[in-house]
Scaffold this active site. Structure first.
Site, PDB file in Angstrom:
ATOM      1  N   CYS A 168     -48.754 -51.576 128.065  1.00 24.85           N
ATOM      2  CA  CYS A 168     -47.676 -51.620 128.888  1.00 24.85           C
ATOM      3  C   CYS A 168     -46.343 -52.613 128.214  1.00 24.85           C
ATOM      4  O   CYS A 168     -47.099 -54.007 128.228  1.00 24.85           O
ATOM      5  CB  CYS A 168     -47.677 -50.772 129.962  1.00 24.85           C
ATOM      6  SG  CYS A 168     -47.387 -51.666 131.608  1.00 24.85           S
ATOM      7  N   HIS A 171     -47.740 -51.495  98.402  1.00 30.34           N
ATOM      8  CA  HIS A 171     -49.330 -52.374  97.665  1.00 30.34           C
ATOM      9  C   HIS A 171     -48.711 -54.124  97.634  1.00 30.34           C
ATOM     10  O   HIS A 171     -47.856 -54.146  98.810  1.00 30.34           O
ATOM     11  CB  HIS A 171     -48.942 -52.375  96.416  1.00 30.34           C
ATOM     12  CG  HIS A 171     -47.868 -52.074  95.584  1.00 30.34           C
ATOM     13  ND1 HIS A 171     -47.505 -51.024  95.187  1.00 30.34           N
ATOM     14  CD2 HIS A 171     -47.952 -53.370  94.847  1.00 30.34           C
ATOM     15  CE1 HIS A 171     -46.075 -51.684  94.692  1.00 30.34           C
ATOM     16  NE2 HIS A 171     -46.466 -53.091  94.303  1.00 30.34           N
TER      17      HIS A 171
END
Length: 616
Positions: A376, A537
């Site tokens: 958290c 890419h």
């Protein structure tokens, strides 16, 4: 409107929560070593002013910038915050909350503007100088322009608060604070509004009442105690455990369902809150820093010398008033003792948080699980409670798995399973892309823990099969069906790119370093190519990390914002030769056919997608 306030509140608290440890360190030094502290020390007290003037605002500014634009945004946020600090000369927490995110936003826009315009070999030079120039400009602008505005705003707020205090109106703040807590806006109030005001007051008078307004555990304690005394069913049995979690553990959310079982009880906690604040004002109580979580232990740790009795008096009086007002309401409404009412109220709390109700575990775990991490904002409070709950359940079943709780930024690299709140999913997946993520709606009340224990029991009972010998690198096809993922939940674009790259790495096409090359390519120039498709890419230098040409396909039905457009299909590419060109040719055909492209956004037919991209 409520959800927008929640998001804004989470953003404000998100700048503070990761730095709570630094606030506590400063608070302890202040409480111990200032002239009026527990053990006054002239030399060590010199730490107090630099920490509150420089360290804490810079940390907030850095965190705010990082939330917007990563480490680079954090750098600019910190530099911009220094401009407003020097221009003000007083604690500039409000200024840091403005300049930090602004620094991240500006550098993000500047980086996009220069994308694909930087000559090869000059990337580092240009990136460093743009950061330096933008940082200098923001610091000067903050010093000259923003600082005076924030100082004026601070003075106005301070004046209004002082007038309210002098007029005895501060207790009526509980009319807003107590209902807001039930609506799960406590972090927004505490860390976004009251905390900065309190820290400024501490710098002037050594303590602040603002740290007590929202964190006071008295009203919740009085309410739960009333249920324990005057209820007669399962609600009575659940109250003692809830009291321990709330009062000693500091997790206030545990008593919210008990209020919602009968909305009239909101007046009880408001009355208790008002009585507590009145007592704090009357006795001059105050803390030196935010107690987080709001446990009685945290309150006492942040209490300066001379304020212990006033703080305890305010807590006890608020508990007593809440108890007295709650008693006739609880006794009069007999039907509230039905266990189903409590369960319904718990679900209502979840809906007020903008959540759905936990139903079933939706993960794909196999093999030996050695480490589970609860994550958290701060790595404490609710996540610590969740970790403890799951740890005990596993221990009872004789399952030996390490279960820890951490702040999202500190998720260890060996985490195999990460459990976090669904609203924090994007940050958690960015911090731990290697792990399996379980998203829950409530750290305290969720069926997922029992389901996870059952799942791990099954894994323990089944002897794992001998792994099949993997394909040699030269045998890997360009696209494998296992690398087509449909129906993924929307995340940030960088997270989506990392997910695509991780699949390439796990399948053996690339090394882990290629993922960074894909992210760098996206930062240089968007890989969104239109019609709902992006083809992330690597940059040219990333080709050294490619072991074999490969492609992965991820579908996000709700879309991902790539800046240039919404991508529903993210096609990760690692290409060293011409093997992938056939698939790219098929991709071009898809783009030209609007009907097919539209269908790919939501299709659940994996075989259809595979054939579409691998057809001759």
């Amino acid at each position: 409107m409520h959800m927008n306030i929640q998001r804004f509140g989470r953003f404000l608290s998100g700048m503070v929560m990761p730095n709570i440890g630094a606030f506590i360190a400063w608070g302890l030094i202040t409480a111990l070593f200032i002239p009026t502290g527990w053990i006054p020390n002239e030399n060590l007290s010199k730490l107090v002013e630099p920490m509150i003037i420089y360290l804490l605002p810079v940390l907030i500014g850095f965190t705010g910038g990082k939330m917007v634009a990563g480490i680079r945004g954090g750098l600019l946020g910190a530099v911009a915050t220094m401009g407003i600090i020097v221009g003000a000369g007083v604690p500039m927490f409000l200024g840091a909350m403005i300049m930090g995110p602004l620094g991240g936003f500006v550098i993000q826009k500047v980086d996009r503007m220069f994308a694909e315009k930087i000559p090869a070999g000059f990337e580092m030079l240009v990136n460093n100088f743009t950061a330096g120039i933008v940082g200098a400009g923001l610091a000067i602008a903050a010093y000259i322009g923003v600082g005076p505005v924030v100082i004026t705003l601070n003075l106005i707020i301070k004046g209004l608060v002082e007038k309210a205090a002098l007029a005895g109106l501060l207790p009526i703040a509980s009319l807003v604070i107590e209902p807001a807590k039930i609506l799960f806006l406590n972090n927004a109030l505490n860390h976004g509004v009251l905390g900065p005001m309190g820290i400024q007051q501490v710098s002037e008078s050594g303590k602040s009442i603002f740290f007590l307004l929202e964190t006071n555990p008295g009203p919740g304690l009085g309410l739960l105690l009333a249920y324990y005394v005057f209820s007669k069913s399962m609600v009575k049995q659940s109250a003692p455990g809830a009291m321990i979690i709330h009062f000693l553990g500091g997790i206030h959310e545990i008593y919210f369902p008990y209020v919602l079982m009968n909305p009239l009880l909101i007046f009880a906690v408001i009355a208790g809150g008002c009585a507590g604040v009145f007592t704090f004002v009357l006795l001059g109580a105050g803390l030196v820093a935010t107690p987080s979580p709001g446990s009685i232990f945290a309150l006492l740790a942040m209490t300066p010398k001379g304020s212990v009795l006033p703080v305890l008096a305010g807590v006890l009086i608020s508990a007593a008033v809440t108890f007295i007002v709650s008693a006739p309401i609880i006794k009069r409404r007999k039907f509230l003792e039905d266990e189903e009412k409590l369960e319904t109220a718990k679900e209502q709390v979840k809906r007020l948080k903008g959540q759905k109700i936990d139903t079933e575990l939706n993960i794909n775990l196999d093999g030996e699980i050695k480490k589970i991490v609860f994550a958290c904002d701060a790595g404490m409070g609710s996540s610590a409670m969740g970790a403890s709950t799951l740890r005990n359940k596993l221990k009872k079943q004789g399952i030996h798995v390490e279960v820890v709780n951490e702040a999202i930024e500190n998720i260890p690299t060996d985490a195999q399973v990460v459990i976090t709140h669904e609203n924090l999913s994007t940050r958690a997946k960015l911090a731990a892309p290697q792990a399996e993520h379980i998203l829950i709606k409530d750290f305290i009340e969720t069926p997922v823990y029992d389901q996870l224990v059952e799942h791990l029991e099954k894994l323990k009972a089944v002897k794992p099969e001998k792994p099949r010998e993997s394909l040699r690198i030269d045998e890997l096809p360009v696209l494998q069906k296992k690398n087509i993922r449909l129906g993924e939940k929307s995340v940030g674009k960088i997270e989506a790119i990392k997910m695509a790259g991780q699949l390439l790495a796990e399948s053996g096409y690339v090394t882990e370093d290629y993922i960074d090359a894909m992210v760098q390519r996206e930062n240089d120039l968007s890989t969104y190519i239109g019609n709902g498709i992006a083809i992330p890419h690597g940059v040219a230098s990333g080709k050294m990390q490619i072991r074999k040409t490969g492609i992965t396909i991820l579908q996000f039905p709700e879309g991902i914002d790539f800046g240039e457009g919404m991508a529903h299909l993210v096609v990760g590419i690692a290409g060293v030769g011409n093997e992938h060109l056939a698939i790219l040719s098929n991709l071009a055909s898809v783009m030209e056919d609007d009907e097919i492209a539209e269908g790919l956004k939501t299709t659940t037919d994996l075989e259809y997608v595979y054939k579409l991209f691998t057809k001759k």
